[in-house]
Design a protein around this motif. Structure first.
Motif, PDB file in Angstrom:
ATOM      1  N   ILE A 136       0.869  -1.153   0.000  1.00 33.97           N
ATOM      2  CA  ILE A 136       0.000   0.000   0.000  1.00 33.97           C
ATOM      3  C   ILE A 136       0.914   1.214   0.000  1.00 33.97           C
ATOM      4  N   LEU A 137       0.871   1.953  -1.050  1.00 34.87           N
ATOM      5  CA  LEU A 137       1.833   3.024  -1.231  1.00 34.87           C
ATOM      6  C   LEU A 137       1.191   4.392  -1.103  1.00 34.87           C
ATOM      7  N   ASP A 138       0.823   4.756   0.078  1.00 31.65           N
ATOM      8  CA  ASP A 138       0.320   6.076   0.424  1.00 31.65           C
ATOM      9  C   ASP A 138      -1.045   6.429  -0.172  1.00 31.65           C
ATOM     10  N   ASP A 139      -1.523   5.752  -1.204  1.00 36.38           N
ATOM     11  CA  ASP A 139      -2.846   5.997  -1.754  1.00 36.38           C
ATOM     12  C   ASP A 139      -3.834   5.031  -1.119  1.00 36.38           C
ATOM     13  N   GLU A 140      -5.135   5.363  -1.199  1.00 36.92           N
ATOM     14  CA  GLU A 140      -6.146   4.476  -0.626  1.00 36.92           C
ATOM     15  C   GLU A 140      -6.303   3.234  -1.493  1.00 36.92           C
ATOM     16  N   LEU A 141      -6.300   2.101  -0.835  1.00 38.40           N
ATOM     17  CA  LEU A 141      -6.584   0.835  -1.483  1.00 38.40           C
ATOM     18  C   LEU A 141      -7.956   0.390  -1.019  1.00 38.40           C
ATOM     19  N   VAL A 142      -8.861   0.107  -1.958  1.00 39.02           N
ATOM     20  CA  VAL A 142     -10.211  -0.339  -1.632  1.00 39.02           C
ATOM     21  C   VAL A 142     -10.348  -1.790  -2.075  1.00 39.02           C
ATOM     22  N   LEU A 143     -10.749  -2.653  -1.136  1.00 42.68           N
ATOM     23  CA  LEU A 143     -10.984  -4.066  -1.421  1.00 42.68           C
ATOM     24  C   LEU A 143     -12.463  -4.345  -1.233  1.00 42.68           C
ATOM     25  N   LEU A 190      -6.382   1.971   3.951  1.00 43.66           N
ATOM     26  CA  LEU A 190      -7.059   0.782   3.443  1.00 43.66           C
ATOM     27  C   LEU A 190      -8.546   0.844   3.767  1.00 43.66           C
ATOM     28  N   LYS A 191      -9.365   0.474   2.787  1.00 46.63           N
ATOM     29  CA  LYS A 191     -10.811   0.359   3.001  1.00 46.63           C
ATOM     30  C   LYS A 191     -11.250  -1.013   2.499  1.00 46.63           C
ATOM     31  N   VAL A 192     -11.924  -1.757   3.366  1.00 43.74           N
ATOM     32  CA  VAL A 192     -12.429  -3.088   3.030  1.00 43.74           C
ATOM     33  C   VAL A 192     -13.951  -3.034   3.094  1.00 43.74           C
ATOM     34  N   HIS A 203      -2.292   6.906   9.729  1.00 41.56           N
ATOM     35  CA  HIS A 203      -2.734   5.717   8.999  1.00 41.56           C
ATOM     36  C   HIS A 203      -4.220   5.502   9.249  1.00 41.56           C
ATOM     37  N   ASN A 204      -4.904   4.895   8.256  1.00 35.53           N
ATOM     38  CA  ASN A 204      -6.347   4.644   8.364  1.00 35.53           C
ATOM     39  C   ASN A 204      -6.686   3.264   7.815  1.00 35.53           C
ATOM     40  N   ILE A 205      -7.462   2.527   8.587  1.00 40.16           N
ATOM     41  CA  ILE A 205      -8.016   1.258   8.123  1.00 40.16           C
ATOM     42  C   ILE A 205      -9.516   1.321   8.401  1.00 40.16           C
ATOM     43  N   LYS A 206     -10.309   1.130   7.356  1.00 39.71           N
ATOM     44  CA  LYS A 206     -11.762   1.201   7.498  1.00 39.71           C
ATOM     45  C   LYS A 206     -12.360  -0.081   6.942  1.00 39.71           C
ATOM     46  N   ASN A 207     -13.313  -0.641   7.685  1.00 45.81           N
ATOM     47  CA  ASN A 207     -14.001  -1.849   7.242  1.00 45.81           C
ATOM     48  C   ASN A 207     -15.501  -1.578   7.275  1.00 45.81           C
ATOM     49  N   ASN A 208     -16.134  -1.662   6.108  1.00 47.76           N
ATOM     50  CA  ASN A 208     -17.586  -1.507   6.004  1.00 47.76           C
ATOM     51  C   ASN A 208     -18.213  -2.879   5.831  1.00 47.76           C
ATOM     52  N   ILE A 209     -19.031  -3.274   6.784  1.00 46.41           N
ATOM     53  CA  ILE A 209     -19.735  -4.551   6.680  1.00 46.41           C
ATOM     54  C   ILE A 209     -21.160  -4.221   6.260  1.00 46.41           C
ATOM     55  N   ILE A 210     -21.442  -4.489   4.978  1.00 47.96           N
ATOM     56  CA  ILE A 210     -22.745  -4.123   4.420  1.00 47.96           C
ATOM     57  C   ILE A 210     -23.659  -5.329   4.248  1.00 47.96           C
ATOM     58  N   GLY A 211     -23.103  -6.527   4.515  1.00 46.13           N
ATOM     59  CA  GLY A 211     -23.887  -7.751   4.377  1.00 46.13           C
ATOM     60  C   GLY A 211     -23.906  -8.536   5.674  1.00 46.13           C
ATOM     61  N   SER A 212     -24.377  -9.773   5.605  1.00 43.71           N
ATOM     62  CA  SER A 212     -24.560 -10.613   6.787  1.00 43.71           C
ATOM     63  C   SER A 212     -23.598 -11.796   6.798  1.00 43.71           C
ATOM     64  N   ASN A 213     -23.451 -12.400   7.983  1.00 49.04           N
ATOM     65  CA  ASN A 213     -22.677 -13.620   8.187  1.00 49.04           C
ATOM     66  C   ASN A 213     -21.202 -13.451   7.838  1.00 49.04           C
TER      67      ASN A 213
END
Length: 170
Positions: free
Chosen positions: A1-8, A29-31, A53-63
């Motif tokens: 991850i090179l200083d730009d936002e990586l979205v997975l 990082l955004k997951v 540094h920033n790590i964000k995780n969006n859980i938009i579904g179930s299980n």
């Protein structure tokens, strides 16, 4: 991850182990987790200059199962880390865990901001955060056993990352 936002954007039913080891670059990082995924994010930050540094995780579904686990070491600088887990309304049966530890070395300063934004009742969410300095009594104990001060500090840093390294794919 090179200083730009990586979205997975994790597809349904996907299993992902993501490693960022070790880095002096900025982690941004955004997951996004949909349904039935198992995501583990492992990272190590070696801070020798002032960075956020920033790590964000969006859980938009179930299980979904999520583990965000990292170690942050700061050596004579300020290192800031924001870890945010957002579990959206209407999702079910998600498990989300943040396990972050920081260690200040040589007047370094670690700041960790764990955010859990939970908009559902059907979730198990935890964040475990600790920040400490190398304890002088531990250094003195090792020095009494004949170990130099520098070697004692190195051993304590190795102990700090020991439980983390067993997760690595080596």
């Amino acid at each position: 991850i090179l200083d730009d936002e990586l979205v997975l954007d994790i597809p349904d039913g996907f299993v992902l182990k993501f490693y960022v080891l070790p880095t002096k670059k900025i982690i941004n990082l955004k997951v996004i987790q949909n349904n039935n995924s198992d995501v583990k994010v492992y990272f190590s930050i070696l801070g020798d200059d002032n960075k956020s540094h920033n790590i964000k995780n969006n859980i938009i579904g179930s299980n979904n199962k999520t583990l965000v686990k990292g170690r942050v070491l700061s050596d004579s600088s300020d290192v800031s880390l924001t870890v945010e887990g957002e579990i959206f309304k209407g999702t079910l049966n998600n498990v989300y865990t943040e396990d972050i530890k920081g260690l200040n070395l040589n007047n370094g300063f670690v700041k960790i901001v764990p955010n859990l934004l939970v908009s559902t009742d059907n979730v198990l969410a935890n964040h475990l955060v600790s920040i400490s300095d190398i304890r002088k009594d531990e250094v003195n104990y090792l020095m009494q056993k004949g170990i130099s001060e520098d070697e004692a500090k190195k051993l304590l840093v190795l102990g700090f990352v020991d439980d983390f390294k067993k997760e690595l794919p080596m």
